[in-house]
Design a protein around this motif. Sequence first.
Motif, PDB file in Angstrom:
ATOM      1  N   PHE A  34      47.406  55.678  52.036  1.00 24.82           N
ATOM      2  CA  PHE A  34      47.240  54.014  51.926  1.00 24.82           C
ATOM      3  C   PHE A  34      45.370  53.087  51.583  1.00 24.82           C
ATOM      4  CE2 PHE A  34      46.645  49.679  53.589  1.00 24.82           C
ATOM      5  CZ  PHE A  34      47.792  49.012  53.385  1.00 24.82           C
ATOM      6  N   PRO A  35      44.603  54.048  51.392  1.00 22.72           N
ATOM      7  CA  PRO A  35      43.283  53.537  50.547  1.00 22.72           C
ATOM      8  C   PRO A  35      43.292  53.674  49.231  1.00 22.72           C
ATOM      9  CG  PRO A  35      42.550  54.508  52.911  1.00 22.72           C
ATOM     10  CD  PRO A  35      44.242  55.028  52.852  1.00 22.72           C
ATOM     11  N   LEU A  36      43.769  54.777  48.991  1.00 20.07           N
ATOM     12  CA  LEU A  36      43.542  54.941  47.646  1.00 20.07           C
ATOM     13  C   LEU A  36      44.615  54.266  47.191  1.00 20.07           C
ATOM     14  CD1 LEU A  36      42.434  56.558  45.663  1.00 20.07           C
ATOM     15  CD2 LEU A  36      44.036  58.594  45.760  1.00 20.07           C
ATOM     16  N   ARG A  37      45.817  53.744  47.444  1.00 22.67           N
ATOM     17  CA  ARG A  37      46.914  52.839  46.928  1.00 22.67           C
ATOM     18  C   ARG A  37      46.443  51.168  47.238  1.00 22.67           C
ATOM     19  NH1 ARG A  37      52.515  53.960  46.862  1.00 22.67           N
ATOM     20  NH2 ARG A  37      52.685  55.952  47.404  1.00 22.67           N
ATOM     21  N   MET A  38      46.061  51.362  48.119  1.00 17.74           N
ATOM     22  CA  MET A  38      45.449  49.688  47.859  1.00 17.74           C
ATOM     23  C   MET A  38      43.859  49.589  46.202  1.00 17.74           C
ATOM     24  SD  MET A  38      46.816  47.983  49.500  1.00 17.74           S
ATOM     25  CE  MET A  38      45.671  45.982  49.287  1.00 17.74           C
ATOM     26  N   ALA A  39      43.303  50.298  46.571  1.00 18.88           N
ATOM     27  CA  ALA A  39      42.341  50.873  45.108  1.00 18.88           C
ATOM     28  C   ALA A  39      43.247  50.867  44.436  1.00 18.88           C
ATOM     29  CB  ALA A  39      41.572  52.091  45.621  1.00 18.88           C
ATOM     30  N   HIS A  40      44.017  51.162  43.553  1.00 19.63           N
ATOM     31  CA  HIS A  40      44.729  51.632  42.626  1.00 19.63           C
ATOM     32  C   HIS A  40      45.279  49.888  42.214  1.00 19.63           C
ATOM     33  CE1 HIS A  40      48.345  52.356  40.006  1.00 19.63           C
ATOM     34  NE2 HIS A  40      47.287  52.898  39.574  1.00 19.63           N
ATOM     35  N   THR A  41      46.051  49.678  43.579  1.00 18.76           N
ATOM     36  CA  THR A  41      46.287  47.732  43.043  1.00 18.76           C
ATOM     37  C   THR A  41      45.417  46.983  42.820  1.00 18.76           C
ATOM     38  OG1 THR A  41      47.843  48.486  44.822  1.00 18.76           O
ATOM     39  CG2 THR A  41      47.857  46.278  44.629  1.00 18.76           C
ATOM     40  N   LEU A  42      44.837  47.110  43.278  1.00 18.20           N
ATOM     41  CA  LEU A  42      43.314  45.882  43.345  1.00 18.20           C
ATOM     42  C   LEU A  42      42.178  46.027  41.597  1.00 18.20           C
ATOM     43  CD1 LEU A  42      41.339  45.993  46.348  1.00 18.20           C
ATOM     44  CD2 LEU A  42      42.862  44.046  45.489  1.00 18.20           C
ATOM     45  N   HIS A  98      44.743  47.258  39.486  1.00 13.36           N
ATOM     46  CA  HIS A  98      45.804  47.024  38.366  1.00 13.36           C
ATOM     47  C   HIS A  98      45.415  45.223  38.285  1.00 13.36           C
ATOM     48  CE1 HIS A  98      49.325  46.078  36.260  1.00 13.36           C
ATOM     49  NE2 HIS A  98      50.074  45.963  37.323  1.00 13.36           N
ATOM     50  N   TRP A  99      45.141  44.226  39.289  1.00 11.34           N
ATOM     51  CA  TRP A  99      45.432  43.104  39.187  1.00 11.34           C
ATOM     52  C   TRP A  99      44.218  42.994  38.739  1.00 11.34           C
ATOM     53  CZ3 TRP A  99      46.722  41.855  45.163  1.00 11.34           C
ATOM     54  CH2 TRP A  99      48.350  42.432  45.690  1.00 11.34           C
ATOM     55  N   GLY A 145      42.666  43.726  36.313  1.00 13.01           N
ATOM     56  CA  GLY A 145      42.464  44.371  34.830  1.00 13.01           C
ATOM     57  C   GLY A 145      43.733  43.238  34.351  1.00 13.01           C
ATOM     58  N   ARG A 146      44.317  42.874  35.390  1.00 18.82           N
ATOM     59  CA  ARG A 146      44.743  41.509  34.864  1.00 18.82           C
ATOM     60  C   ARG A 146      44.989  40.593  34.142  1.00 18.82           C
ATOM     61  NH1 ARG A 146      51.209  41.856  37.346  1.00 18.82           N
ATOM     62  NH2 ARG A 146      51.590  39.988  35.659  1.00 18.82           N
ATOM     63  N   ARG A 147      44.026  39.947  35.667  1.00 22.55           N
ATOM     64  CA  ARG A 147      43.175  38.632  35.524  1.00 22.55           C
ATOM     65  C   ARG A 147      42.219  39.044  34.769  1.00 22.55           C
ATOM     66  NH1 ARG A 147      40.715  38.266  40.680  1.00 22.55           N
ATOM     67  NH2 ARG A 147      39.367  39.582  39.733  1.00 22.55           N
ATOM     68  N   ASP A 148      41.667  39.905  34.528  1.00 22.95           N
ATOM     69  CA  ASP A 148      40.911  39.844  33.687  1.00 22.95           C
ATOM     70  C   ASP A 148      41.100  40.099  31.278  1.00 22.95           C
ATOM     71  OD1 ASP A 148      38.971  40.267  35.106  1.00 22.95           O
ATOM     72  OD2 ASP A 148      38.321  42.117  34.783  1.00 22.95           O
ATOM     73  N   GLY A 149      42.453  40.224  31.591  1.00 26.38           N
ATOM     74  CA  GLY A 149      43.185  39.604  30.255  1.00 26.38           C
ATOM     75  C   GLY A 149      43.745  41.436  29.984  1.00 26.38           C
ATOM     76  N   GLY A 150      43.683  42.154  30.644  1.00 24.13           N
ATOM     77  CA  GLY A 150      44.367  44.100  30.292  1.00 24.13           C
ATOM     78  C   GLY A 150      45.124  43.881  30.433  1.00 24.13           C
TER      79      GLY A 150
END
Length: 86
Positions: A68-76, A78-79, A81-86
Amino acid sequence: MQRRCAVLGHRYRFHADGATMSWNCERECGHGGSKTYATPDEARMYAAAFDREDRDDVGRRAPWLGMFPLRMAHTLRHWAGRRDGG
């Protein structure tokens, strides 16, 4: 067979040459094989699919609760990167 392969298992690498897909142990223990497909495209497709390493997907294909902690880090990431325009 090398002791490392006996303990950890073989680490096969796959590649295609024409319609033939071949694989060999990356640890150079001598294990390997080949299979011929109907077309070179099929051989390339299967070689690419089998040549993936589980480490490449850690955090996306992980046990839900245990990782779960690794999944959360991956999701954060990802988010972010999307917010920064990636």
